[in-house]
Design an enzyme around this catalytic site. Structure first.
Site, PDB file in Angstrom:
ATOM      1  N   ASP A  33       0.833  -1.197   0.000  1.00 36.22           N
ATOM      2  CA  ASP A  33       0.000   0.000   0.000  1.00 36.22           C
ATOM      3  C   ASP A  33       0.873   1.256   0.000  1.00 36.22           C
ATOM      4  O   ASP A  33       1.940   1.278   0.619  1.00 36.22           O
ATOM      5  CB  ASP A  33      -0.896  -0.016   1.243  1.00 36.22           C
ATOM      6  CG  ASP A  33      -2.060   0.951   1.141  1.00 36.22           C
ATOM      7  OD1 ASP A  33      -2.276   1.516   0.050  1.00 36.22           O
ATOM      8  OD2 ASP A  33      -2.750   1.150   2.156  1.00 36.22           O
ATOM      9  N   ASN A  36       0.255   5.393  -4.588  1.00 38.89           N
ATOM     10  CA  ASN A  36      -0.303   6.684  -4.999  1.00 38.89           C
ATOM     11  C   ASN A  36       0.189   7.820  -4.116  1.00 38.89           C
ATOM     12  O   ASN A  36       0.528   8.905  -4.603  1.00 38.89           O
ATOM     13  CB  ASN A  36      -1.834   6.621  -4.975  1.00 38.89           C
ATOM     14  CG  ASN A  36      -2.410   5.972  -6.216  1.00 38.89           C
ATOM     15  OD1 ASN A  36      -1.925   6.176  -7.322  1.00 38.89           O
ATOM     16  ND2 ASN A  36      -3.446   5.167  -6.040  1.00 38.89           N
ATOM     17  N   HIS A  50       3.040   3.251  -9.140  1.00 45.89           N
ATOM     18  CA  HIS A  50       2.922   1.802  -9.324  1.00 45.89           C
ATOM     19  C   HIS A  50       4.181   1.227  -9.970  1.00 45.89           C
ATOM     20  O   HIS A  50       4.622   0.134  -9.621  1.00 45.89           O
ATOM     21  CB  HIS A  50       1.683   1.482 -10.157  1.00 45.89           C
ATOM     22  CG  HIS A  50       0.394   1.789  -9.453  1.00 45.89           C
ATOM     23  ND1 HIS A  50       0.080   1.256  -8.224  1.00 45.89           N
ATOM     24  CD2 HIS A  50      -0.647   2.589  -9.812  1.00 45.89           C
ATOM     25  CE1 HIS A  50      -1.115   1.698  -7.849  1.00 45.89           C
ATOM     26  NE2 HIS A  50      -1.573   2.518  -8.793  1.00 45.89           N
ATOM     27  N   SER A  79     -10.312  -7.443  -5.418  1.00 43.82           N
ATOM     28  CA  SER A  79     -11.558  -7.425  -6.179  1.00 43.82           C
ATOM     29  C   SER A  79     -12.262  -6.076  -6.068  1.00 43.82           C
ATOM     30  O   SER A  79     -13.096  -5.726  -6.900  1.00 43.82           O
ATOM     31  CB  SER A  79     -12.481  -8.556  -5.695  1.00 43.82           C
ATOM     32  OG  SER A  79     -12.628  -8.530  -4.288  1.00 43.82           O
ATOM     33  N   LEU A 144      11.568 -20.480  -3.337  1.00 47.98           N
ATOM     34  CA  LEU A 144      10.481 -19.662  -2.820  1.00 47.98           C
ATOM     35  C   LEU A 144       9.206 -19.846  -3.654  1.00 47.98           C
ATOM     36  O   LEU A 144       9.252 -19.870  -4.883  1.00 47.98           O
ATOM     37  CB  LEU A 144      10.893 -18.186  -2.858  1.00 47.98           C
ATOM     38  CG  LEU A 144       9.818 -17.145  -2.538  1.00 47.98           C
ATOM     39  CD1 LEU A 144       9.448 -17.191  -1.058  1.00 47.98           C
ATOM     40  CD2 LEU A 144      10.300 -15.753  -2.920  1.00 47.98           C
ATOM     41  N   ARG A 201       1.631  -4.837   6.333  1.00 47.94           N
ATOM     42  CA  ARG A 201       0.954  -3.816   5.537  1.00 47.94           C
ATOM     43  C   ARG A 201       1.748  -2.533   5.618  1.00 47.94           C
ATOM     44  O   ARG A 201       2.110  -2.067   6.699  1.00 47.94           O
ATOM     45  CB  ARG A 201      -0.469  -3.563   6.014  1.00 47.94           C
ATOM     46  CG  ARG A 201      -1.165  -2.506   5.120  1.00 47.94           C
ATOM     47  CD  ARG A 201      -2.640  -2.434   5.309  1.00 47.94           C
ATOM     48  NE  ARG A 201      -3.215  -1.547   4.280  1.00 47.94           N
ATOM     49  CZ  ARG A 201      -4.434  -1.662   3.809  1.00 47.94           C
ATOM     50  NH1 ARG A 201      -5.237  -2.613   4.234  1.00 47.94           N
ATOM     51  NH2 ARG A 201      -4.871  -0.811   2.886  1.00 47.94           N
ATOM     52  N   ILE A 208      -6.814  -5.290   7.244  1.00 51.16           N
ATOM     53  CA  ILE A 208      -6.370  -6.370   6.350  1.00 51.16           C
ATOM     54  C   ILE A 208      -7.123  -6.384   5.023  1.00 51.16           C
ATOM     55  O   ILE A 208      -6.775  -7.146   4.118  1.00 51.16           O
ATOM     56  CB  ILE A 208      -6.457  -7.744   7.025  1.00 51.16           C
ATOM     57  CG1 ILE A 208      -7.880  -8.040   7.493  1.00 51.16           C
ATOM     58  CG2 ILE A 208      -5.487  -7.823   8.189  1.00 51.16           C
ATOM     59  CD1 ILE A 208      -8.044  -9.447   8.060  1.00 51.16           C
ATOM     60  N   GLU A 220       0.490 -13.091  12.689  1.00 50.94           N
ATOM     61  CA  GLU A 220       0.950 -11.886  13.371  1.00 50.94           C
ATOM     62  C   GLU A 220       0.862 -10.742  12.360  1.00 50.94           C
ATOM     63  O   GLU A 220       1.169 -10.908  11.181  1.00 50.94           O
ATOM     64  CB  GLU A 220       2.396 -12.059  13.841  1.00 50.94           C
ATOM     65  CG  GLU A 220       2.592 -13.159  14.863  1.00 50.94           C
ATOM     66  CD  GLU A 220       1.899 -12.855  16.177  1.00 50.94           C
ATOM     67  OE1 GLU A 220       1.904 -11.675  16.589  1.00 50.94           O
ATOM     68  OE2 GLU A 220       1.345 -13.793  16.788  1.00 50.94           O
TER      69      GLU A 220
END
Length: 263
Positions: A33, A36, A50, A79, A144, A201, A208, A220
């Site tokens: 996040d 922008n 972005h 979505s 990974l 985040r 979330i 966590e």
């Protein structure tokens, strides 16, 4: 697979942690996040933000692989993101397609397996084709596991799992009494991976946002004010260190945890 309702098993010797050090998370999920806001602070367009975020993605994938993380899931497009301005959505789709074309062979060379979760029907035929090609190319890699959540929502995921179980009941393949947490767990996305241990985040937001609701039952949470384009390997390390400093109880008492660890 370990049920999301159960404590994860003990760390293996190759989990990236040193002897006597708290284990690292097996599965890290990130809500990326702040693109922008990063661009706006610099007088740039949101699209530029972005593009800058792609560099952060590369840095975090590299660091996760170096630290021995098993699964890294990145929330690329929810979505709900279709509600954004059409110009931004179109730019994000172009960026997604470009990444699929340019980055996948690099991932393959480093032994990284790529999966995409979410409702693919919302994407163009070209994007769907490149997703399938990328997954096929990297399917047998053992490093990974990189998961991109695109056009994904946690409620969509759980509803789809419930629908598939209902279809099996209607077909006479499954008794209603057999539907339990394990049965649902086997139907949601990432059923073959460990539950999410750590969710990060960026940008200072503390929610979330409908991300991996089932898979994060005991995760966590690590919230950082760092905007996603500025999130690098060092920031990722700080989040891992934060995780290692926490005591995960899974409903148990201190005494039970100590007995489990000593045993």
């Amino acid at each position: 697979m370990t049920s999301p309702q159960s404590p994860r098993p003990g760390a293996s010797p190759d989990d990236g942690s040193s002897a006597g050090e708290a284990p690292l998370p097996r599965h890290v999920a990130i809500i990326m996040d702040g693109n922008n806001r990063w661009a706006k602070a610099r007088g740039l367009s949101g699209v530029r933000g972005h593009h800058a975020g792609v560099e952060a993605v590369r840095a975090v994938i590299r660091r996760a692989a170096e630290r021995g993380i098993e699964t890294l899931t990145l929330f690329a497009f929810s979505s709900e993101n279709w509600k954004r301005p059409a110009s931004e959505v179109n730019a994000l789709m172009e960026l997604f397609l470009m990444a699929l074309k340019r980055e996948v062979r690099k991932l393959h060379r480093h032994g990284i397996r790529l999966s995409v979760i979410g409702d693919r029907s919302g994407f163009s035929a070209s994007i769907q084709k490149h997703i399938a090609s990328a997954e096929a190319l990297t399917r047998d890699n053992t490093g990974l596991h990189l998961v991109i959540a695109a056009n994904y929502g946690g409620r969509w995921d759980i509803a789809g799992a419930a629908r598939r179980l209902a279809e099996r009941v209607a077909a006479g393949e499954l008794e209603p009494e057999a539907i339990d947490e394990q049965a649902l767990d086997e139907e949601v996305s990432l059923s073959g991976d460990a539950p999410v241990d750590l969710c990060i985040r960026t940008s200072g937001e503390k929610r979330i946002s409908n991300f991996l609701l089932w898979q994060m039952a005991y995760a966590e949470l690590h919230f950082t004010p760092v905007l996603w384009p500025d999130f690098d390997g060092a920031a990722f390390d700080r989040a891992l260190a934060d995780f290692q400093g926490r005591q995960r109880r899974f409903g148990m008492t201190d005494e039970q945890l100590e007995a489990q660890q000593s045993g």
